[in-house]
Structures are given as C-alpha cells and as structure tokens.
Design a protein around this motif. Structure first.
Motif, mmCIF file in Angstrom:
data_model
loop_
_atom_site.group_PDB
_atom_site.id
_atom_site.type_symbol
_atom_site.label_atom_id
_atom_site.label_comp_id
_atom_site.label_asym_id
_atom_site.label_seq_id
_atom_site.Cartn_x
_atom_site.Cartn_y
_atom_site.Cartn_z
ATOM 1 N N ALA A 75 -48.084 27.631 -65.216
ATOM 2 C CA ALA A 75 -48.720 26.567 -64.429
ATOM 3 C C ALA A 75 -50.103 26.982 -63.967
ATOM 4 C CB ALA A 75 -47.854 26.210 -63.225
ATOM 5 N N SER A 76 -50.273 28.259 -63.667
ATOM 6 C CA SER A 76 -51.575 28.728 -63.184
ATOM 7 C C SER A 76 -52.588 28.881 -64.317
ATOM 8 C CB SER A 76 -51.408 30.064 -62.457
ATOM 9 O OG SER A 76 -50.990 31.078 -63.349
ATOM 10 N N LEU A 77 -52.087 28.992 -65.556
ATOM 11 C CA LEU A 77 -52.980 29.216 -66.695
ATOM 12 C C LEU A 77 -53.314 27.945 -67.468
ATOM 13 C CD1 LEU A 77 -51.417 32.507 -68.127
ATOM 14 C CD2 LEU A 77 -53.531 32.276 -66.822
ATOM 15 N N THR A 78 -52.498 26.907 -67.308
ATOM 16 C CA THR A 78 -52.728 25.662 -68.027
ATOM 17 C C THR A 78 -53.380 24.635 -67.115
ATOM 18 O OG1 THR A 78 -50.529 24.829 -67.470
ATOM 19 C CG2 THR A 78 -50.757 26.042 -69.550
ATOM 20 N N GLY A 79 -54.057 23.708 -67.710
ATOM 21 C CA GLY A 79 -54.706 22.653 -66.927
ATOM 22 C C GLY A 79 -53.790 21.475 -66.735
ATOM 23 N N ALA A 80 -52.542 21.752 -66.348
ATOM 24 C CA ALA A 80 -51.566 20.679 -66.207
ATOM 25 C C ALA A 80 -51.908 19.776 -65.046
ATOM 26 C CB ALA A 80 -50.169 21.273 -66.005
ATOM 27 N N SER B 294 -45.757 20.375 -74.865
ATOM 28 C CA SER B 294 -46.673 19.692 -73.950
ATOM 29 C C SER B 294 -47.394 20.697 -73.073
ATOM 30 C CB SER B 294 -45.894 18.704 -73.064
ATOM 31 O OG SER B 294 -46.721 18.180 -72.042
ATOM 32 N N ARG B 295 -48.712 20.802 -73.263
ATOM 33 C CA ARG B 295 -49.485 21.692 -72.400
ATOM 34 C C ARG B 295 -49.475 21.179 -70.961
ATOM 35 N NH1 ARG B 295 -53.508 25.571 -72.605
ATOM 36 N NH2 ARG B 295 -55.039 25.457 -70.919
ATOM 37 N N ALA C 138 -45.262 24.189 -67.683
ATOM 38 C CA ALA C 138 -44.597 24.988 -66.652
ATOM 39 C C ALA C 138 -43.189 24.491 -66.338
ATOM 40 C CB ALA C 138 -45.451 25.032 -65.386
ATOM 41 N N PRO C 139 -43.005 23.209 -65.965
ATOM 42 C CA PRO C 139 -41.634 22.757 -65.707
ATOM 43 C C PRO C 139 -40.751 22.817 -66.947
ATOM 44 C CG PRO C 139 -43.161 20.895 -65.651
ATOM 45 C CD PRO C 139 -43.980 22.138 -65.669
ATOM 46 N N LEU C 140 -41.321 22.555 -68.127
ATOM 47 C CA LEU C 140 -40.534 22.652 -69.347
ATOM 48 C C LEU C 140 -40.062 24.085 -69.585
ATOM 49 C CD1 LEU C 140 -42.484 20.377 -71.869
ATOM 50 C CD2 LEU C 140 -40.164 20.015 -70.986
ATOM 51 N N ALA C 141 -40.914 25.052 -69.299
ATOM 52 C CA ALA C 141 -40.541 26.456 -69.480
ATOM 53 C C ALA C 141 -39.398 26.829 -68.549
ATOM 54 C CB ALA C 141 -41.746 27.359 -69.229
ATOM 55 N N TYR C 142 -39.466 26.336 -67.315
ATOM 56 C CA TYR C 142 -38.384 26.644 -66.366
ATOM 57 C C TYR C 142 -37.081 25.996 -66.816
ATOM 58 C CZ TYR C 142 -35.789 27.364 -62.074
ATOM 59 O OH TYR C 142 -34.830 27.762 -61.166
#
Length: 244
Positions: free
Chosen positions: A227-232, A169-170, A174-178
C-alpha cells in the motif's frame, strides 16, 4: 485431556519475539505517520489495523478445538525446525489423539478482516481470484510434518499474494494481497490438506496455527508495504496519500 493444553504459542520464544518486534516497528511507523496513509489505502484506520495485528499475534496462543481424530501415539514437547522456523509441539498428558482446532490469531481474525476488506473495497471477484491463485501455490508447497501437521515456508503466502495482487490490480494490490495471502494460506495449506494429518502423531493440528501462522502474519505486513509503494486509491475513489 486438559482443554488448557490446546492453547500454546505456535513458535519458539525467539521467533515469536521477532514477530513482536516487527509489530512494534509497525506501531512506531504508524505513530510517526509513515504508514498511516498506507493503512487508509487498504480501507483500515491505522489504529484499528495495528490492533488487528496485535490481536492476531496474541490470538495465536488460543486454539478452538473442533474435531478429534484417534491416534495411536502422539509427539509431545518438541521444537520442530522447518525451513529455518522453529515450531513448538506442546507437552500433552493423557491425550486422546489428534485434535483439529481453529487458531484465533491465525485464522479467525485474518479471515474476518479479509471479508471486511473485500466488502470495504468492493473487490469480491478479484479477491476470489487472488485467493484461488495463492491457495494453489500454498497447496503445492505445503508439506506434512510429523508431530506438527501441515507446514509452509514462511514467505510463500506473502510473496505469492503480492505478485498475484499486483497482476490483478495495482489500485487494490494491498487489500488483495492481504485477502489472498490470508485466505489462500488457510485454504491451500491447511484445509485442503486435512486428509493428510492423521498418522502424523501431531497432538494438535491448528488451522492458522503452527506451520502457517507466521506466513499469515507476515502477509499482513507485506500488504501494508504494498500500500505504501503503490499509488492506490481508497474505496471512495480518492487518492489516500499522506495529508498535506
């Protein structure tokens, strides 16, 4: 055995200071607003997120003993080099064997934060898939190291979780990566290899401590960069970019 001997910095001084320098950089970027929107995309207040990273770094000193394994001889007072990282084996006196412990900064804080992020972003199933994927990678690459316990190359949790999170999920990368990087490393590298620690001569085998702590800490920073690189979008469904 002195209980205080279970508490020690998992990395040698220069490497620990490098992580502190990385944390200081994150703090500066948050203060000038460059990363505030990134943390909000993850579902965390920027100030709280920085405190969590600080707590993780300082909490790496604290180990909570849970199990004692008999050992004929333990290694004491050494610095072990593994994939370019230098890990500290504490100096121990009158040691009964191998102590299995839980590290506050590398296990408890990331674990609780992962549960919060999964709930906040409502990504329980995606989070579970990411954790399983990262755990598989970490379990494959983790190695038992004499005197230390289980060790993992520092960037494995962060990079594997970032790739799997983006594939899942783009929007919630970020939260998934953490979540995947933190819980995946703890489960795949540490918990699934506990049967291999006896006989290594390690005075303390810390879940989330030396051998995996650096990877878990770097995962938190990589998640912010994602998170800063994706348009989440935030958990409320609205875009969480910088305020205008």
């Amino acid at each position: 055995m002195h209980i205080g001997q279970t508490n020690y910095l998992p990395l040698s001084g220069p490497f620990f200071l490098s992580l502190f320098g990385l944390l200081s950089l994150v703090f500066v970027l948050v203060q000038i607003g460059a990363l505030q929107f990134a943390y909000r995309r993850m579902g965390l207040h920027p100030g709280a997120a920085w405190l969590l990273l600080l707590g993780s770094l300082l909490g790496s000193y604290v180990n909570l003993p849970i199990v004692h394994l008999p050992e004929q001889q333990v290694v004491s007072g050494q610095v072990i080099d593994f994939f370019g990282m230098k890990y500290v084996v504490p100096i121990v006196v009158d040691w009964p064997g191998t102590i299995i412990a839980v590290n506050v900064g590398g296990a408890l804080i990331p674990g609780l934060t992962s549960i919060y992020l999964a709930s906040r972003n409502r990504i329980w199933w995606l989070g579970a898939i990411c954790v399983v994927g990262v755990a598989g990678v970490c379990h494959t690459l983790a190695q038992p190291v004499r005197g230390l316990g289980i060790a993992l190359p520092v960037f494995v949790p962060a990079l594997s979780s970032a790739i799997i999170a983006l594939l899942l999920s783009r929007r919630h990368a970020a939260p998934l990566a953490y979540i995947g990087g933190s819980l995946g490393a703890l489960i795949g590298a540490d918990l699934l290899n506990l049967d291999k620690v006896q006989g290594l001569g390690a005075p303390i085998v810390s879940i989330g401590g030396a051998g995996t702590f650096d990877g878990v800490f770097v995962t938190g920073v990589i998640a912010v960069l994602l998170a800063s690189l994706t348009g989440a979008r935030g958990p409320d469904g609205r875009h969480s970019g910088a305020a205008t």
